[in-house]
Design a protein around this motif. Structure first.
Motif, short mmCIF file in Angstrom:
data_model
loop_
_atom_site.label_atom_id
_atom_site.label_comp_id
_atom_site.label_asym_id
_atom_site.label_seq_id
_atom_site.Cartn_x
_atom_site.Cartn_y
_atom_site.Cartn_z
N ALA A 88 0.87 -1.08 -0.16
CA ALA A 88 -0.10 0.01 -0.10
C ALA A 88 0.78 1.42 0.11
O ALA A 88 0.29 2.47 -0.25
N ALA A 89 2.06 1.11 0.19
CA ALA A 89 3.29 2.24 0.33
C ALA A 89 2.43 3.37 1.27
O ALA A 89 2.70 4.68 0.74
N LEU A 90 2.17 3.21 2.47
CA LEU A 90 1.77 4.22 3.20
C LEU A 90 2.61 4.66 4.25
O LEU A 90 2.18 5.57 5.26
N ALA A 91 3.93 4.37 4.24
CA ALA A 91 4.91 4.79 5.19
C ALA A 91 6.15 4.77 4.67
O ALA A 91 6.39 3.64 3.71
N PRO A 92 7.21 5.56 4.93
CA PRO A 92 8.56 5.63 4.10
C PRO A 92 9.34 4.31 5.02
O PRO A 92 9.13 4.15 6.17
N GLU A 93 9.82 3.58 4.36
CA GLU A 93 10.54 2.51 4.85
C GLU A 93 11.76 2.84 5.42
O GLU A 93 12.17 3.97 5.25
N PRO A 94 12.36 2.16 6.37
CA PRO A 94 13.77 2.45 6.89
C PRO A 94 14.82 2.72 5.83
O PRO A 94 14.87 2.07 4.94
N GLY A 95 15.55 3.89 6.01
CA GLY A 95 16.37 4.02 4.91
C GLY A 95 15.97 5.25 3.87
O GLY A 95 16.58 5.93 3.39
N ASP A 96 14.70 5.44 4.05
CA ASP A 96 13.90 6.41 3.12
C ASP A 96 14.21 7.74 3.94
O ASP A 96 14.04 7.86 5.03
N PRO A 97 14.61 8.93 3.11
CA PRO A 97 14.93 10.30 3.51
C PRO A 97 13.86 10.69 4.44
O PRO A 97 14.10 11.68 5.21
N ARG A 98 12.56 10.34 4.10
CA ARG A 98 11.33 10.91 4.82
C ARG A 98 11.23 10.07 6.03
O ARG A 98 10.44 10.60 6.98
N ARG A 99 11.79 9.21 6.43
CA ARG A 99 11.60 8.27 7.65
C ARG A 99 11.64 9.06 8.98
O ARG A 99 10.80 8.89 9.88
N ALA A 100 12.52 9.80 9.14
CA ALA A 100 13.01 10.44 10.57
C ALA A 100 11.70 11.35 10.69
O ALA A 100 11.27 11.31 12.01
N GLN A 101 11.30 12.15 9.72
CA GLN A 101 10.23 13.12 9.99
C GLN A 101 9.05 12.56 10.12
O GLN A 101 8.09 12.97 10.79
N PHE A 102 8.74 11.35 9.38
CA PHE A 102 7.61 10.71 9.66
C PHE A 102 7.36 10.04 10.92
O PHE A 102 6.32 10.28 11.71
N LEU A 103 8.55 9.52 11.57
CA LEU A 103 8.49 9.08 12.91
C LEU A 103 8.24 10.09 13.89
O LEU A 103 7.65 10.14 14.76
N ARG A 104 8.89 11.60 13.53
CA ARG A 104 8.58 12.65 14.43
C ARG A 104 7.31 13.04 14.67
O ARG A 104 7.07 13.28 15.77
N TRP A 105 6.80 13.30 13.57
CA TRP A 105 5.38 13.79 13.34
C TRP A 105 4.28 12.52 14.07
O TRP A 105 3.17 13.21 14.48
N MET A 106 4.64 11.36 13.58
CA MET A 106 3.47 10.45 14.22
C MET A 106 3.77 10.31 15.73
O MET A 106 2.65 9.90 16.31
N SER A 107 4.75 10.82 16.21
CA SER A 107 4.97 10.66 17.67
C SER A 107 4.44 12.09 18.29
O SER A 107 3.71 12.02 19.38
N PHE A 108 4.57 13.14 17.47
CA PHE A 108 3.96 14.45 17.88
C PHE A 108 2.82 14.63 18.35
O PHE A 108 2.19 15.00 19.37
N ILE A 109 1.91 14.01 17.57
CA ILE A 109 0.48 14.12 17.30
C ILE A 109 -0.24 13.60 18.69
O ILE A 109 -0.96 14.14 19.41
N PRO A 110 0.18 12.16 19.04
CA PRO A 110 -0.16 11.83 20.36
C PRO A 110 0.15 12.44 21.52
O PRO A 110 -0.37 12.50 22.53
N ALA A 111 1.42 12.59 21.42
CA ALA A 111 1.94 13.37 22.54
C ALA A 111 1.57 14.68 22.90
O ALA A 111 1.29 15.19 24.14
N SER A 112 1.47 15.57 21.93
CA SER A 112 1.16 17.00 22.04
C SER A 112 -0.25 17.27 21.79
O SER A 112 -0.78 18.40 22.65
N ILE A 113 -1.13 16.72 20.86
CA ILE A 113 -2.14 17.07 20.58
C ILE A 113 -3.38 16.04 21.21
O ILE A 113 -4.25 16.30 21.93
N TYR A 114 -3.15 14.62 20.87
CA TYR A 114 -4.18 13.49 21.19
C TYR A 114 -4.46 13.71 22.63
O TYR A 114 -5.33 13.49 23.30
N SER A 115 -3.24 13.95 23.32
CA SER A 115 -3.25 13.90 24.80
C SER A 115 -3.85 14.69 25.36
O SER A 115 -4.76 14.51 26.77
N MET A 116 -4.14 16.12 24.63
CA MET A 116 -5.06 16.97 25.37
C MET A 116 -6.75 16.47 25.72
O MET A 116 -7.18 17.07 26.38
N PHE A 117 -7.10 15.56 24.69
CA PHE A 117 -8.62 15.19 24.85
C PHE A 117 -8.85 14.18 25.90
O PHE A 117 -9.96 14.14 26.37
#
Length: 217
Positions: free
Chosen positions: A86-115
């Motif tokens: 389905a190609a719905l996530a950058p694989e390890p080694g993909d240049p986008r991987r670091a930012q993908f993991l960063r923002w996938m963690s940011f949303i629950p930690a900083s936003i979702y937790s408020m609810f």
């Protein structure tokens, strides 16, 4: 090979259900509107002691074992990795991987937790109605602030991480519909607002959105 999702319309299970819909994996939903009280939260307790949605029960493996996964970001990342076609996530080694993991963690930690606070203000405000109002106001302001922080630090293309859609796009598209709402989201995160509007219009998800999270605007 059927997945089971514990969730509710309009909740954090919606991006999980959307991903399963896009990849064409069969799934069933056990509806648990956890913000409506203990009876609903108790539905989730057997699979998640936190009594929160979403929770995903995987299909049985070769040994007949079905695994439980909680936490929306973890579920989304895991599903993308289990279905690389389905190609719905950058694989390890993909240049986008670091930012993908960063923002996938940011949303629950900083936003979702408020609810957790917003859904039941008495968790922190006790029985004081005035405290509840302050909590509602300040958490909405914090959520908007965090969306703005994210918007200023990404460089979206057609999608948030460039030219290919990922589960991050689905995650933001759903979470941005919650408080303080899409109008405020567009004010503080104008670049991301263009992307989530594109997610809203995905032909493959029109029937899904209408059933699980109807939205106009």
């Amino acid at each position: 090979m059927t997945y089971t999702v514990y969730g509710a319309a309009g909740s954090g299970s919606v991006p999980v259900e959307a991903v399963l819909t896009l990849i064409g994996a069969p799934y069933e939903v056990i509806e648990a509107v956890t913000w409506e009280g203990d009876a609903e939260r108790d539905k989730v307790a057997p699979v998640n002691p936190m009594r929160q949605v979403p929770a995903l029960i995987t299909p049985a493996n070769s040994e007949g074992i079905r695994e439980t996964i909680t936490e929306s970001a973890a579920i989304l990342i895991w599903l993308a990795e289990q279905h690389p076609e389905a190609a719905l996530a950058p694989e390890p080694g993909d240049p986008r991987r670091a930012q993908f993991l960063r923002w996938m963690s940011f949303i629950p930690a900083s936003i979702y937790s408020m609810f957790w606070v917003r859904d039941v203000p008495s968790r922190l405000g006790g029985d004081d109605p005035a405290a509840h109002q302050v909590i509602q106001k300040r958490t909405a302001e914090r959520i908007a602030e965090c969306w703005g922080v994210m918007d200023r630090q990404i460089a979206p293309g057609r999608w948030l991480l460039g030219d290919e859609m990922t589960v991050l796009d689905l995650y933001v598209a759903v979470a941005s519909r919650w408080t303080p709402g899409r109008a405020r989201f567009a004010e503080v995160a104008p670049r991301m607002a263009e992307v989530v509007a594109r997610v809203d219009r995905l032909p493959e998800l029109q029937a899904f959105w209408a059933e699980r999270f109807p939205f106009e605007g």
